[in-house]
Design a protein around this motif. Structure first.
Motif, short mmCIF file in Angstrom:
data_model
loop_
_atom_site.label_atom_id
_atom_site.label_comp_id
_atom_site.label_asym_id
_atom_site.label_seq_id
_atom_site.Cartn_x
_atom_site.Cartn_y
_atom_site.Cartn_z
N ALA A 80 0.81 -1.22 0.00
CA ALA A 80 0.00 0.00 0.00
C ALA A 80 0.85 1.27 0.00
O ALA A 80 0.30 2.38 -0.03
CB ALA A 80 -0.94 0.00 1.22
N GLY A 81 2.16 1.12 0.06
CA GLY A 81 3.03 2.30 0.05
C GLY A 81 3.13 3.02 1.37
O GLY A 81 3.46 4.21 1.43
N VAL A 82 2.86 2.30 2.47
CA VAL A 82 2.95 2.88 3.81
C VAL A 82 4.33 2.58 4.38
O VAL A 82 4.76 1.43 4.40
CB VAL A 82 1.86 2.28 4.74
N VAL A 99 -5.01 7.54 16.19
CA VAL A 99 -5.00 6.70 14.98
C VAL A 99 -4.20 5.42 15.19
O VAL A 99 -3.02 5.47 15.56
CB VAL A 99 -4.45 7.47 13.76
N VAL A 100 -4.84 4.29 14.91
CA VAL A 100 -4.19 2.98 14.91
C VAL A 100 -3.97 2.53 13.47
O VAL A 100 -2.90 2.02 13.13
CB VAL A 100 -5.04 1.95 15.67
N SER A 101 -4.98 2.70 12.63
CA SER A 101 -4.88 2.22 11.25
C SER A 101 -5.77 3.05 10.35
O SER A 101 -6.68 3.74 10.82
CB SER A 101 -5.31 0.75 11.18
N THR A 102 -5.53 2.95 9.05
CA THR A 102 -6.42 3.58 8.07
C THR A 102 -6.16 2.98 6.70
O THR A 102 -5.15 2.32 6.47
CB THR A 102 -6.24 5.11 8.05
N ASN A 103 -7.10 3.21 5.81
CA ASN A 103 -6.96 2.75 4.43
C ASN A 103 -6.11 3.75 3.65
O ASN A 103 -6.42 4.94 3.63
CB ASN A 103 -8.33 2.62 3.77
N PRO A 104 -5.06 3.30 2.98
CA PRO A 104 -4.22 4.21 2.19
C PRO A 104 -4.87 4.57 0.86
O PRO A 104 -5.73 3.84 0.35
CB PRO A 104 -2.93 3.40 1.96
N GLY A 147 -8.22 -0.77 7.16
CA GLY A 147 -6.92 -0.55 6.54
C GLY A 147 -5.79 -1.26 7.23
O GLY A 147 -5.96 -2.30 7.88
N VAL A 148 -4.60 -0.70 7.07
CA VAL A 148 -3.38 -1.26 7.66
C VAL A 148 -2.91 -0.35 8.79
O VAL A 148 -3.20 0.85 8.80
CB VAL A 148 -2.26 -1.40 6.60
N GLY A 208 -3.01 -8.39 5.19
CA GLY A 208 -2.53 -7.43 6.18
C GLY A 208 -3.53 -6.37 6.57
O GLY A 208 -3.28 -5.59 7.52
N TYR A 209 -4.66 -6.31 5.88
CA TYR A 209 -5.71 -5.35 6.25
C TYR A 209 -6.49 -5.88 7.45
O TYR A 209 -6.61 -7.10 7.65
CB TYR A 209 -6.66 -5.10 5.09
N MET A 210 -7.03 -4.96 8.23
CA MET A 210 -7.76 -5.34 9.43
C MET A 210 -9.24 -5.01 9.28
O MET A 210 -9.61 -4.08 8.56
CB MET A 210 -7.19 -4.63 10.65
N LYS A 211 -10.04 -5.78 9.98
CA LYS A 211 -11.48 -5.55 9.97
C LYS A 211 -11.98 -5.59 11.42
O LYS A 211 -11.66 -6.52 12.16
CB LYS A 211 -12.18 -6.61 9.14
#
Length: 565
Positions: free
Chosen positions: A19-21, A373-378, A388-389, A454-457
């Protein structure tokens, strides 16, 4: 490769890379928030920083005004370094002026909800030990009722247009008070006018503070959904780390170093909007603050004035905006980034927003206790229905009922470790120990799964889970299906007692145009859900109970059901 063949950490690292993070950021890039603010001033002095109620402050003006107020607080009050100062304002330009005045003068910010009841504000002022309160006159009635029962000694009061040019400001303030009757009648003796404090502070010199990285910058109070409201101790380093972590994701949206305009409807006293404000400033961009997003007519009118590149919101806000007849008249040609947090984003709202604006909604996840912030969609790698990741420097593990770490694809409690995790709860070591274990893992209380990519839900809150005949039913899933029905604007799902199955699902629905056809809705649910998940009860409402940031309050619906049982 099967899901179980890779670890959670390996899956996340691979997902971030795709995702480029970036894997890491430097959380010590700035020693404290004062140094971060100074960087913004030196870099962007002549740019527009913040606008509200028709007036704009540049970064240089924000520096000058905050220096004057900070000098007043240091030299004209009894405040000592480290004392707590409560701020009680909606989204007006006085808020950032006050915020930076408090931080630069060496005090701790206590964010206070302007809509608090007397009981709530009394608790927060007493619990935090706040020695000063800086507030908007419009919301002062509740504080006036209980102020004598708190440690507050200094009260500075502003009116809506105090930082506007003098003539225009006086006219707006007069109209707000005497024509629109926006300021109720109450008495608060000894109050210092905001403009007077600024005027006196201009004659003084601010002694700019230099707090340590791990000093408390902010006492951010939780909503108190599980007992009394608690103050999360957020350090300078916590906030700086999270600003830099989240900013690395902003790069993927194309929302980078300015000047670009960001629409900020969510209240700055809420940690989500609070941290976003720092990110926008660090990149030299301009924020348009919306004082009352519930006034959709005024909100839409303000949005029409700008070619904006980013905005934040949450599901109910997006739904409300899209229902407005003038929403389609807004210019979305520059919009690169729409951020969602605070509650689950439904797939229907995300789809409709993308169709109407040409911009995807990027859902993220966080808590007050993680700054947030813990995670987000890139950008360019969005997955609707996922959070997101993780942002850089953030460790994740999923814990089962027996306390063991779960593999990829298995559900369990989401636990987080990283530099954004709070120091603890103010004066509540026992509550801190329940939330953060000895190894520094923060237990969120949310049920989650890490996918193979690697994405979370987030499946749901542990306490919101419904148990139907021994099967776990998650309200988020039910609500997402209900909201995909074309007649439904929004909904909430809860569990209610049942003699046969222990609990069953009840949904509360709000129609887009009056009542929803229940036969059609039931048929839709039967097509989408397995038997035990299908709601047994449907109740139609004109509106749902919401928090001050627009989050649907399932607990209030549960409480109503218990009282009527």
């Amino acid at each position: 490769m099967s899901e179980q063949a890779i670890s959670v950490s390996e899956a996340i690292a691979a997902g971030q890379k795709r995702a480029g993070v970036p894997e890491t950021i430097n959380p010590d890039q700035f020693k404290n928030l004062v140094e971060l603010f100074d960087f913004c001033i030196k870099s962007y002095r002549d740019r527009d920083a913040v606008t509200s109620v028709g007036h704009t402050l540049t970064y240089g003006q924000l520096e000058e005004q905050s220096a004057a107020l900070g000098a007043y607080l240091q030299q004209k009050t009894d405040l000592q370094p480290g004392d707590r100062v409560a701020i009680q304002m909606p989204n007006i330009i006085q808020y950032p002026v006050t915020l930076f005045a408090v931080l630069r003068a060496g005090f701790v910010v206590v964010n206070t909800n302007p809509l608090y009841s007397p009981r709530e504000i009394k608790h927060q002022l007493n619990d935090s030990g706040a020695k000063a309160l800086i507030l908007l006159a419009n919301v002062g009635e509740a504080a006036a009722e209980v102020l004598s029962e708190t440690p507050v000694k200094t009260v500075i009061m502003t009116e809506i247009a105090d930082l506007h040019p003098p003539l225009k400001g006086r006219l707006i303030n007069f109209a707000a008070k005497h024509v629109k009757k926006m300021i109720p009648e109450y008495s608060m003796p000894g109050t210092i006018p905001f403009r007077k404090a600024i005027a006196q502070g201009r004659k003084l010199k601010l002694k700019v503070a230099d707090p340590a990285a791990n000093d408390v910058a902010l006492l951010q109070y939780t909503g108190g959904t599980t007992g009394v409201s608690k103050g999360a101790m957020i350090s300078h380093r916590n906030l700086i780390a999270n600003v830099l972590q989240a900013a690395s994701i902003f790069d993927t949206y194309g929302f980078k170093e300015g000047p670009q305009t960001f629409i900020g409807p969510l209240p700055l006293y809420h940690i989500y909007s609070f941290t976003l404000g720092f990110i926008v400033m660090m990149q030299g961009n301009h924020t348009v603050l919306i004082p009352n997003p519930r006034d959709m007519d005024a909100f839409i009118k303000e949005m029409k004035k700008w070619k904006f590149s980013g905005m934040s919101g949450l599901n109910t806000l997006f739904v409300g905006l899209m229902k407005h007849p003038e929403f389609k008249e807004i210019d979305f040609s520059e919009l690169k980034m729409t951020l969602s947090g605070g509650m689950a984003l439904t797939s229907a709202a995300a789809k409709n927003w993308h169709e109407m604006t040409g911009c995807e909604i990027y859902e993220g996840y966080g808590l007050t206790e993680t700054s947030p912030v813990v995670s987000t969609n890139p950008g360019g790698a969005n997955q609707i229905g996922c959070i997101g990741v993780p942002v850089p420097n953030t460790e994740i593990k999923i814990v089962g009922d027996d306390g063991s770490a779960q593999p990829v694809g298995e559900r369990g409690e989401l636990c987080v470790r990283g530099p954004q995790v709070m120091l603890g709860y103010w004066q509540r070591d026992d509550e801190t120990a329940k939330m953060i274990d000895e190894d520094g893992w923060l237990h969120t209380g949310d049920v989650a799964v890490v996918q193979a990519d690697g994405y979370m839900k987030i499946v749901d809150r542990m306490k919101d889970m419904i148990l139907v005949s021994g099967f776990n039913v998650y309200p988020n899933e039910i609500e997402d299906v209900v909201c995909s029905h074309p007649e439904v604007a929004e909904c909430a799902a809860i569990g209610v007692p049942d003699d046969k199955s222990g609990e069953v699902v009840k949904i509360f629905v709000v129609g887009k145009n009056g009542a929803v056809n229940e036969d059609s809705l039931k048929a839709h649910l039967r097509e989408q859900l397995t038997g035990y998940k299908i709601p047994k009860y449907i109740e139609q409402r004109e509106e749902l109970p919401k928090s001050n940031v627009g989050k649907v309050l399932r607990r209030e619906l549960r409480d109503e059901e218990l009282k009527s049982a």
